[in-house]
Design an enzyme around this catalytic site. Structure first.
Site, PDB file in Angstrom:
ATOM      1  N   HIS A 114       8.614  33.088   8.411  1.00  0.00           N
ATOM      2  CA  HIS A 114       9.171  31.735   8.337  1.00  0.00           C
ATOM      3  C   HIS A 114       9.575  31.383   6.908  1.00  0.00           C
ATOM      4  CE1 HIS A 114       4.874  29.951   7.737  1.00  0.00           C
ATOM      5  NE2 HIS A 114       5.508  29.804   6.598  1.00  0.00           N
ATOM      6  N   ASN A 148       4.846  35.622   9.152  1.00  0.00           N
ATOM      7  CA  ASN A 148       5.664  35.808  10.357  1.00  0.00           C
ATOM      8  C   ASN A 148       7.154  35.641  10.080  1.00  0.00           C
ATOM      9  OD1 ASN A 148       5.953  33.054  10.024  1.00  0.00           O
ATOM     10  ND2 ASN A 148       5.043  32.474  11.987  1.00  0.00           N
ATOM     11  N   GLU A 165       9.722  28.244  12.002  1.00  0.00           N
ATOM     12  CA  GLU A 165       8.977  29.321  12.637  1.00  0.00           C
ATOM     13  C   GLU A 165       9.916  30.236  13.437  1.00  0.00           C
ATOM     14  OE1 GLU A 165       6.039  29.791  11.742  1.00  0.00           O
ATOM     15  OE2 GLU A 165       4.683  28.104  12.004  1.00  0.00           O
ATOM     16  N   ASP A 172       9.204  20.621   2.871  1.00  0.00           N
ATOM     17  CA  ASP A 172       8.447  20.201   4.058  1.00  0.00           C
ATOM     18  C   ASP A 172       7.250  19.333   3.703  1.00  0.00           C
ATOM     19  OD1 ASP A 172       6.891  22.315   2.943  1.00  0.00           O
ATOM     20  OD2 ASP A 172       7.805  23.743   4.319  1.00  0.00           O
TER      21      ASP A 172
END
Length: 245
Positions: free
Chosen positions: A136, A134, A141, A67
């Site tokens: 990811h 979380n 996400e 990313d």
């Protein structure tokens, strides 16, 4: 999934580096999928140390990063392009022409399409991952569909807070609100996956990934469906696990 619970981050990072180094030694033309963030830094340090001491050859290796932030070019100190050269590429003999990081400026859809095309032609041999608090992976996400490919992501507030704390001196306003990320389908296409997780802050996500149901609400759980995954965690990240590993 093979799970290794290491005594601490240092040992876990050494174990992870050994897996990548062995991969490169066994196949000098290995295609690496690489990650950024605080999690892989010690692993990269071990790769650099090995290269300097043992001469592991990266001259024919290709790399594809997960990313990049939208709006930051490669000269920005917080760009992931810059991160990779600072922590790894400047210290090993990889050919800069073989280094690939998603482009976060200009025509983003065209950049995503080009990255997907490159990944189709260059199947990743081993994909390195961290995991967000979380759940990811990459910047995929919660709620990201399993068939997603490289795309523009709106970062969740929790991700922005985490990245502000770790990289932007606590300034949430300085953190880009979007990123370009490999999709879950891209990650799942890798021949092997190596995921590292450290600290109590990752324990809930690690438990969900390993012992919970496969759900888009915890993207890393999809790795239960991959045929070759190694997860290396320290004791703190493993603290909520109920099974023996």
């Amino acid at each position: 999934m093979k799970v290794i619970v290491a005594e601490n981050r240092e040992i876990a990072s050494q174990e992870g580096a050994k897996i990548i180094i062995d991969q490169v030694k066994n196949n000098p033309e290995t295609i690496l999928g690489l990650a950024t963030g605080t999690t892989p830094i010690d692993l990269y340090n071990n790769m650099v140390k090995d290269h300097k001491e043992n001469g592991t050859d990266y001259s024919k290796v290709k790399s594809y990063n997960l990313d990049e932030y939208v709006g930051l070019d490669g000269t920005h100190p917080q760009s992931y392009y810059c991160f990779m050269f600072e922590h790894l590429f400047n210290h090993i003999n990889i050919n800069p022409e073989n280094v690939h990081v998603p482009v976060g400026k200009g025509d983003l859809q065209a950049a995503c399409n080009a990255y997907n095309d490159a990944l189709k032609q260059n199947q990743v041999d081993i994909q390195l991952l961290g995991i967000g608090s979380n759940g990811h992976i990459g910047f995929n996400e919660p709620g990201t569909p399993a068939d997603s490919v490289t795309h523009v992501v709106d970062l969740k507030e929790s991700t922005i807070k985490d990245n502000a704390r770790l990289f932007f001196n606590g300034d949430e306003d300085a953190v880009p609100k979007q990123a370009v990320s490999m999709g879950i389908a891209n990650i799942m296409n890798a021949k092997k996956v190596l995921l590292l997780a450290f600290g109590e802050g990752k324990a809930k996500a690690v438990k969900g990934m390993l012992e919970g149901e496969v759900t888009p609400e915890l993207p890393a759980s999809i790795l239960q469906n991959h045929p070759d995954v190694t997860v290396i965690v320290d004791k703190a990240a493993a603290s909520l696990l109920e099974k023996q590993y």
